[in-house]
Design a protein around this motif. Sequence first.
Motif, PDB file in Angstrom:
ATOM      1  N   ARG A   1       0.836  -1.208   0.000  1.00  0.00           N
ATOM      2  CA  ARG A   1       0.000   0.000   0.000  1.00  0.00           C
ATOM      3  C   ARG A   1       0.875   1.264   0.000  1.00  0.00           C
ATOM      4  N   ARG A   2       1.956   1.250   0.744  1.00  0.00           N
ATOM      5  CA  ARG A   2       2.815   2.427   0.837  1.00  0.00           C
ATOM      6  C   ARG A   2       3.449   2.783  -0.500  1.00  0.00           C
ATOM      7  N   VAL A   3       3.957   1.775  -1.222  1.00  0.00           N
ATOM      8  CA  VAL A   3       4.701   2.070  -2.455  1.00  0.00           C
ATOM      9  C   VAL A   3       3.782   2.345  -3.639  1.00  0.00           C
ATOM     10  N   LEU A   4       2.515   1.946  -3.546  1.00  0.00           N
ATOM     11  CA  LEU A   4       1.597   2.150  -4.666  1.00  0.00           C
ATOM     12  C   LEU A   4       1.155   3.607  -4.762  1.00  0.00           C
ATOM     13  N   ARG A   5       1.041   4.090  -5.975  1.00  0.00           N
ATOM     14  CA  ARG A   5       0.417   5.378  -6.209  1.00  0.00           C
ATOM     15  C   ARG A   5      -1.083   5.280  -5.915  1.00  0.00           C
ATOM     16  N   LYS A   6      -1.721   6.405  -5.709  1.00  0.00           N
ATOM     17  CA  LYS A   6      -3.120   6.393  -5.267  1.00  0.00           C
ATOM     18  C   LYS A   6      -4.045   5.727  -6.278  1.00  0.00           C
ATOM     19  N   ASP A   7      -3.684   5.759  -7.562  1.00  0.00           N
ATOM     20  CA  ASP A   7      -4.499   5.110  -8.588  1.00  0.00           C
ATOM     21  C   ASP A   7      -3.878   3.789  -9.041  1.00  0.00           C
ATOM     22  N   GLY A   8      -2.974   3.222  -8.229  1.00  0.00           N
ATOM     23  CA  GLY A   8      -2.317   1.972  -8.594  1.00  0.00           C
ATOM     24  C   GLY A   8      -3.160   0.760  -8.270  1.00  0.00           C
ATOM     25  N   LYS A   9      -2.554  -0.413  -8.471  1.00  0.00           N
ATOM     26  CA  LYS A   9      -3.257  -1.666  -8.166  1.00  0.00           C
ATOM     27  C   LYS A   9      -2.243  -2.740  -7.805  1.00  0.00           C
ATOM     28  N   VAL A  10      -2.745  -3.766  -7.129  1.00  0.00           N
ATOM     29  CA  VAL A  10      -1.949  -4.938  -6.813  1.00  0.00           C
ATOM     30  C   VAL A  10      -2.664  -6.154  -7.381  1.00  0.00           C
ATOM     31  N   ALA A  11      -1.896  -7.081  -7.946  1.00  0.00           N
ATOM     32  CA  ALA A  11      -2.440  -8.332  -8.483  1.00  0.00           C
ATOM     33  C   ALA A  11      -1.482  -9.452  -8.109  1.00  0.00           C
ATOM     34  N   ILE A  12      -2.005 -10.463  -7.432  1.00  0.00           N
ATOM     35  CA  ILE A  12      -1.153 -11.558  -6.986  1.00  0.00           C
ATOM     36  C   ILE A  12      -1.815 -12.890  -7.317  1.00  0.00           C
ATOM     37  N   VAL A  13      -0.991 -13.865  -7.594  1.00  0.00           N
ATOM     38  CA  VAL A  13      -1.443 -15.257  -7.683  1.00  0.00           C
ATOM     39  C   VAL A  13      -0.905 -15.983  -6.466  1.00  0.00           C
TER      40      VAL A  13
END
Length: 276
Positions: free
Chosen positions: A139-151
């Motif tokens: 959450r800290r490193v992501l920009r406010k309009d970013g996303k995370v995707a994990i498998v």
Amino acid sequence: MHVPSPAERFLEDFHQRRPGTTSTAFAHLRSEQHESSYAALAATLPDSSASLSVLDLACGNGYLLALLEQLYPQRLQLVGVDISQAELDEARTRLPGSACLLKERAQALSIGTASVDVVVSHLALMLMDDIELVLSEIRRVLRKDGKVAIVVGRGFLLGAVGDAYLQVFRQVAQQDALAHLPMGDPRMRTEEGWRGLFSSDFDQVTVQNIDVSWQPDFAELWQSLSATYDVDRLTPAARGQLQERFKSAIDHLPHADGTFVTGWGLRLIQAHPRPC
């Protein structure tokens, strides 16, 4: 100074000795919609021509980053993080020189705040210590309009092959006095647990079950299983017993061509950072 847990020490040692194990096992296994679980992650990138910064947590030998570079040439700023230097060394040979590769833990990233557009990870987060701290760092490193995707993993070998394997493995492990080595938070074993973990810092959380199919003969099946974490921890004698007993346990299951129908159960989780 961080003191690695027994699980973290094992994982670093395993991947030092066996770099590339994960991509070897999964890069060729298809799901219904994608060429592989890596391709499923690649498909989550935003459909835009804009330049993006992509961070791969536990990037291993760089397979996913290389796939992203192939699919989105000259569009991505690639960053890979891993605790294994051997994996990072392999990643360096397959990635462009502009890719940034860091030997560090996902729980303590040196990457700047709000500097990354997309965080991806393939079959790693469910093994990590202090998962809440990992998600906080994402959450800290992501920009406010970013996303995370994990498998992440959902189930071991699918079907009758998997049932037989687990039964035989438990017997052999008990006889071998294999010590319990917990990896990851128990909440990461269920969809509800994952949703709860993401709920603190993320919105728009989606969880999609993915099965990747696999139809190996016994030699291929055993070669892959022998490179799994638990089998690696068995004594050589116990590994031999496991191979023999497992083969006998599934002798009635192969098709006429000698192949078995199985696969792996995975989850694809996507989320967006919650506004501060």
